[in-house]
Design a protein around this motif. Structure first.
Motif, PDB file in Angstrom:
ATOM      1  N   ILE A 317      28.640  37.584  36.907  1.00  0.00           N
ATOM      2  CA  ILE A 317      28.461  36.892  36.252  1.00  0.00           C
ATOM      3  C   ILE A 317      29.887  35.877  37.260  1.00  0.00           C
ATOM      4  N   PHE A 318      30.560  36.955  37.118  1.00  0.00           N
ATOM      5  CA  PHE A 318      32.520  36.526  37.430  1.00  0.00           C
ATOM      6  C   PHE A 318      32.024  36.525  39.011  1.00  0.00           C
ATOM      7  N   ALA A 319      31.925  37.475  39.169  1.00  0.00           N
ATOM      8  CA  ALA A 319      31.550  37.184  41.134  1.00  0.00           C
ATOM      9  C   ALA A 319      31.342  35.539  41.525  1.00  0.00           C
ATOM     10  N   ARG A 320      29.669  35.017  40.858  1.00  0.00           N
ATOM     11  CA  ARG A 320      28.953  34.112  41.320  1.00  0.00           C
ATOM     12  C   ARG A 320      29.919  32.873  41.036  1.00  0.00           C
ATOM     13  N   MET A 321      30.931  33.211  40.089  1.00  0.00           N
ATOM     14  CA  MET A 321      31.634  31.771  39.489  1.00  0.00           C
ATOM     15  C   MET A 321      32.585  31.521  40.264  1.00  0.00           C
ATOM     16  N   LYS A 322      32.813  32.871  40.635  1.00  0.00           N
ATOM     17  CA  LYS A 322      34.476  32.627  41.316  1.00  0.00           C
ATOM     18  C   LYS A 322      36.029  32.738  40.506  1.00  0.00           C
ATOM     19  N   LEU A 323      35.153  34.111  39.327  1.00  0.00           N
ATOM     20  CA  LEU A 323      36.017  34.192  38.161  1.00  0.00           C
ATOM     21  C   LEU A 323      36.814  35.580  39.109  1.00  0.00           C
TER      22      LEU A 323
END
Length: 470
Positions: A317-323
């Motif tokens: 999730i963090f990778a996809r959302m650029k977090l």
């Protein structure tokens, strides 16, 4: 209307006006600073719009401010920044914009103040205050933004369909302002977001993440997430969260709406902590429930291991959302993984070992974890909530006693890997790691105290049992 305020009648604004007069330019403070002035909010967002060259006026202002001022010029964008101490000023020439359908980057031309106000995202951000000497403090509010602020309304200056189609990030900004300010999207604005929601796909994940973080830092983040859901943006930007919505019923038994529960948890945490990443952990703590949901006859709906499954989802999730892909992500992952552990420690029969292990795994984040667990109690049964909170206080007391006695939080085994190799004449190998882990487990299980000599003696005993030394 003339604005009379100490925040406007300042030496810096007077100086800007004087330099603009020397150059024969109209200049105005515009946007967020003006909005926040009327809302009595602190603002460091000072944008100066110039009918003419913003760069030319910025150079003149930087020179007039003298030593220790700093000028940054961005010719490509026709903008400049002047800083001195804690003062930060952004200068831009008034402009009008046109857009191509496949991009939110506008085609820019020089324009009038009216053109510049027309291109603003919302009426509350389109107000300008003149800084020229002959009209100093005059408010120009062509779209009645002041009245919208009094009525707590978010509204676009022009046709909202054009506003949002031209720059779809404005949909996120409108929802963010509603969340930050406690305002409402007016009906035409809300419906235009619904109609244009698919346009969000041309916005970069980084820009979306920036707006989401601002929503998360607002006083009641649930306002923003609820609007993202109601406008239809949520499944487009965060499908995992949208999957939490809804209640399934079987044999007359349903489970709670996990999305609504999640927002309750988030608001509880936000009321207690400004920690952005703890707020993200609150939002994501049940993200594994859709994958773990199961109907079990005689038991009902279960979500076994949803904390473990949710923790596994966090990096993706963090990778996809650029977090961030760093310690902040790992912190959120840890909070999600551990959030069910304290509830298992409320029984009188809980061993010291179980509490030691939780203290060890949570480390310095144990208080954050306990706050998240408090927030996770959202039952409508007041007596049930009271009982759970009292039980958590007992867990906290047990933790305090064991921490005082055993100093477990963030500990490392007293005998380190290098010393194990030296004492047992071992090269780096798997056996060293196994011995070190065994010492750690012995301390956590209460077999030996967290002290050097007992740990060393236990090591030598293990080595004999394993035939490493004779």
């Amino acid at each position: 209307m003339i604005v009379e305020s100490a925040k406007i009648d300042t030496p810096v604004f007077r100086l800007i006006g004087e330099e603009a007069d020397k150059l024969g330019m109209e200049c105005y403070v515009i946007g967020g600073f003006v909005r926040d002035l009327f809302l009595r909010r602190e603002s460091k967002d000072i944008d100066i719009v110039v009918v003419g060259s913003g760069i030319e006026l910025a150079r003149a202002v930087a020179k007039a401010l003298g030593r220790h001022s700093h000028l940054s010029v961005f010719k490509t964008y026709g903008t400049a920044q002047v800083t001195k101490g804690d003062i930060e000023l952004e200068f831009v020439g008034a402009r009008k914009e046109s857009y191509r359908k496949e991009s939110r980057n506008p085609i820019v031309e020089d324009g009038t103040l009216e053109d510049d106000q027309n291109r603003r995202d919302f009426t509350i951000n389109a107000m300008a205050i003149c800084l020229n000497a002959d009209r100093y403090g005059e408010l120009l509010d062509p779209f009645d933004g002041l009245n919208d602020m009094e009525n707590c309304i978010i509204r676009t200056p022009l046709d909202p369909d054009i506003t949002f189609s031209d720059d779809p990030l404005r949909m996120m900004r409108g929802i963010r302002f509603a969340s930050q300010l406690g305002f409402y999207l007016n009906l035409s604005t809300f419906e235009a977001i619904e109609r244009n929601k698919e346009r969000i796909h041309i916005i970069t994940k980084e820009r979306i993440a920036d707006e989401l973080n601002k929503i998360m830092l607002s006083r009641r983040p649930s306002v923003g997430w609820t609007l993202l859901d109601k406008t239809g943006l949520l499944p487009l930007i965060f499908p995992e969260l949208a999957a939490l919505k809804g209640v399934e019923t079987k044999d007359g038994r349903g489970h709670k709406d996990i999305f609504n529960h999640t927002l309750q948890v988030l608001d509880y945490v936000a009321a207690k902590s400004d920690n952005l990443w703890l707020r993200w952990a609150a939002l994501l703590h049940d993200i594994g429930k859709p994958r773990s949901k199961k109907w079990e006859p005689g038991t009902g709906w279960t979500f076994r291991n949803h904390n473990y499954l949710g923790a596994k989802q966090i990096p993706g999730i963090f990778a996809r959302m650029k977090l961030p892909q760093n310690e902040k992500m790992k912190y959120v992952q840890k909070m999600v993984d551990l959030h069910m552990r304290p509830i298992n420690l409320i029984e009188d029969t809980v061993t010291d070992s179980a509490i030691r292990r939780l203290l060890f795994e949570a480390g310095d984040d144990i208080e954050d974890l306990m706050l998240l667990c408090d927030a996770d109690i959202t039952s409508k049964n007041a007596e049930k909530v009271r009982k759970y909170r009292e039980n958590y206080q007992l867990v906290r007391q047990k933790m305090h006693e064991i921490e005082e006695k055993d100093r477990i939080r963030n500990f490392q085994p007293p005998v380190h890997g290098e010393e194990i190799m030296q004492l047992l004449h071992l090269p780096p190998c798997q056996a060293v790691g196994e011995l070190k882990a065994a010492i750690k487990d012995a301390i956590l299980d209460g077999i030996i105290p967290n002290e050097y000599e007992p740990a060393k003696a236990y090591l030598m005993q293990l080595a004999k049992e394993k035939g490493i030394i004779i």
